[in-house]
Design an enzyme around this catalytic site. Structure first.
Site, PDB file in Angstrom:
ATOM      1  N   HIS A  16       0.632  -1.356   0.050  1.00  0.00           N
ATOM      2  CA  HIS A  16       0.127  -0.482  -0.194  1.00  0.00           C
ATOM      3  C   HIS A  16       0.312   1.469  -0.218  1.00  0.00           C
ATOM      4  CE1 HIS A  16       0.532   0.678   4.304  1.00  0.00           C
ATOM      5  NE2 HIS A  16       0.766   0.007   4.751  1.00  0.00           N
ATOM      6  N   GLU A 103      -1.755  -7.109   7.818  1.00  0.00           N
ATOM      7  CA  GLU A 103      -0.998  -7.274   8.085  1.00  0.00           C
ATOM      8  C   GLU A 103      -0.108  -7.994  10.023  1.00  0.00           C
ATOM      9  OE1 GLU A 103       2.616  -6.604   8.073  1.00  0.00           O
ATOM     10  OE2 GLU A 103       3.387  -4.332   7.997  1.00  0.00           O
TER      11      GLU A 103
END
Length: 234
Positions: A16, A103
């Site tokens: 990202h 994550e």
């Protein structure tokens, strides 16, 4: 840009774009931090250059997309593909949002820099004879390296199942993963069948794309594609 004669499926890993916590180096796991304006620009630039018909990531050749649930990853996916291409893949059932590629759960270390984590652990009497290493020590109140390995291995097996029938041609079977810097480095280790503690140093900039594939068209030889050519489009 893509080599139309290539028959070995590829796995594209996309990090990202920048967030405020990316800038100051704070561990960002479950916190839903949005992209900065610069982060949006990073992803748009990557998408314009690398995503599209006959480009590196050709949406018509994508068999499946796996994306982290965090909004910074979801926004990155939207920016990379664009509305029409994403809607098409959604209608075809080719996009999965999954915690398997979220994550690393930093637990008590959420929002803390690695430097400060090490200091905090020293204050607690931990790591008296070594330096904290997430790959072996994990995170207090969060995930261990073993827990991360288990979910990544599950995802990798799903990718194998998608790509194995297409190792020597046939329908296009590229896979796109949109996630986060730390988990994508962990994914790379497991893709290469390295243990989590293997000292394999990697870097991945916000908005960057990495490429995995297989050696010798063999599902049993997952590899990292460290370089590739870009044939001229006709």
């Amino acid at each position: 840009m893509s080599d139309q004669n290539s028959t070995t499926p590829r796995v594209f890993i996309a990090r990202h774009g920048e967030t405020e916590w990316t800038i100051n180096g704070r561990c960002t796991g479950k916190s839903d931090i949005p992209l900065t304006a610069n982060g949006v620009g990073q992803v748009r630039g990557t998408g314009q250059l690398l995503v599209g018909d006959r480009k590196l990531i050709d949406p018509s050749k994508i068999a499946h997309v796996f994306c982290s649930p965090r909004q910074r990853a979801q926004s990155t996916l939207d920016l990379l593909l664009g509305d029409s291409q994403k809607d098409k893949l959604v209608k075809e059932g080719k996009i999965t949002t999954t915690e398997d590629i979220a994550e690393w759960d930093y637990g008590d270390y959420e929002g803390v820099t690695p430097h400060d984590i090490r200091a905090l652990r020293k204050e607690k009497g931990l790591d008296t004879d070594k330096t904290w290493d997430i790959w072996t020590d994990g995170c207090e109140g969060g995930e261990s390296a073993e827990q991360v390995r288990e979910r990544l291995d599950r995802l990798i097996q799903s990718i194998y199942n998608i790509q194995k029938p297409h190792m020597n041609g046939g329908a296009a079977a590229d896979v796109l993963i949109v996630a986060h810097g730390h988990i994508l480095r962990a994914f790379t280790k497991r893709w290469l069948k390295y243990p989590m503690e293997f000292p394999f140093t990697m870097m991945m900039e916000p908005g960057a794309i990495g490429v995995m594939s297989y050696a010798h068209h063999n599902i049993s030889e997952p590899a990292i594609l460290i370089g590739m050519g870009f044939p001229q489009n006709s």
